[in-house]
Design an enzyme around this catalytic site. Structure first.
Site, PDB file in Angstrom:
ATOM      1  N   CYS A  95      24.793  -7.488  19.441  1.00 44.58           N
ATOM      2  CA  CYS A  95      25.545  -6.305  19.510  1.00 44.58           C
ATOM      3  C   CYS A  95      25.409  -6.017  21.060  1.00 44.58           C
ATOM      4  O   CYS A  95      26.539  -5.298  21.505  1.00 44.58           O
ATOM      5  CB  CYS A  95      25.163  -5.355  18.635  1.00 44.58           C
ATOM      6  SG  CYS A  95      23.355  -4.735  18.853  1.00 44.58           S
ATOM      7  N   HIS A 169      20.967  -0.929  17.162  1.00 46.63           N
ATOM      8  CA  HIS A 169      22.376  -1.177  17.470  1.00 46.63           C
ATOM      9  C   HIS A 169      22.917  -0.760  18.926  1.00 46.63           C
ATOM     10  O   HIS A 169      22.662   0.412  19.187  1.00 46.63           O
ATOM     11  CB  HIS A 169      23.200  -0.840  16.165  1.00 46.63           C
ATOM     12  CG  HIS A 169      24.598  -1.367  16.224  1.00 46.63           C
ATOM     13  ND1 HIS A 169      24.644  -2.741  16.090  1.00 46.63           N
ATOM     14  CD2 HIS A 169      25.849  -0.673  16.233  1.00 46.63           C
ATOM     15  CE1 HIS A 169      26.062  -3.020  16.266  1.00 46.63           C
ATOM     16  NE2 HIS A 169      26.618  -1.798  16.249  1.00 46.63           N
TER      17      HIS A 169
END
Length: 232
Positions: A95, A169
């Site tokens: 990510c 994330h």
């Protein structure tokens, strides 16, 4: 077939700047920490800012919200500009790299690249692809993978192993055509957060970051990083 996994990138602006520089982006813009969300601390961030990255914890509350948002937006079609570059995340722990690609690909008018830049080449080769095709293309891109791996081992904290579950994330916020977009490779499409401008972009992106924080008030693991024109 198992999806490929990479080592997670640390939320360290120096590591990120070095990562994109190694892939041929000139250091005319740099990543830097946003130390706080009040106007005084935001005023310390060098301007202009062309992208904001948010690192946040993936909690049960967030997952429930994400599911709800997806269902809602499937019914109410958003107007997403065809100029938005969006790539899905199919590689575990990638990510950080997906966030950096989103930040760079949607700001090519501002950023400068070396003539042989692997990152610029990747963006150009995938311009006409779907978000899913771009993801598959990234899985095969050795220069980005190798740079990601070396960058992941460069941070100040020891990189976790490939199999360790990372529940943090990265997502990116960009301004495309005067609209603020949230780009998250785990979501099926970009999320439109209303209008913005070059002057108000950082404040507008931070407003959305505050909503993420309010959703999980017990959490402290939030980091905001801005891509700013180099002021040194």
């Amino acid at each position: 077939m198992d999806c490929p996994r990479w080592l997670p990138l640390e939320s360290n602006p120096e590591v990120m700047t070095k990562f994109v520089n190694c892939l041929g982006m000139k250091p005319t813009w740099q990543f830097g920490d946003v130390y706080g969300l009040d106007p005084e601390l935001l005023s310390m961030v060098p301007r202009p800012v062309c992208a904001v990255l948010l690192l946040f914890p993936v909690t049960e509350k967030y997952e429930a919200f994400k599911q709800e948002e997806e269902e809602k937006l499937k019914d109410q079609r958003q107007e997403v500009s065809p100029d938005v570059y969006f790539i899905k995340q199919t590689i575990g722990n990638a990510c950080g790299t997906i966030g950096l690609i989103h930040a760079v690909a949607n700001n090519q008018a501002h950023l400068e690249f070396e003539s042989d830049s692997p990152l610029k080449k990747f963006i150009e080769q995938t311009t006409k692809m779907t978000a899913e095709e771009r993801a598959t293309f990234l899985e095969k891109d050795e220069s980005i993978r190798v740079t990601h791996e070396s960058s992941a081992q460069e941070g100040q904290t020891e990189a976790p192993s490939l199999d360790e579950k990372v529940n943090l994330h990265f997502i990116a916020f960009v301004n495309v055509g005067g609209h603020l977009y949230e780009l998250d490779g785990r979501k099926p499409f970009p999320i439109v957060h209303g209008k913005t401008s070059e002057d108000t972009f950082l404040e507008d992106a931070v407003k959305v970051c505050k909503i993420f924080m309010a959703r999980d008030p017990q959490e402290v693991r939030f980091t905001i990083i801005a891509l700013s024109k180099d002021s040194y």
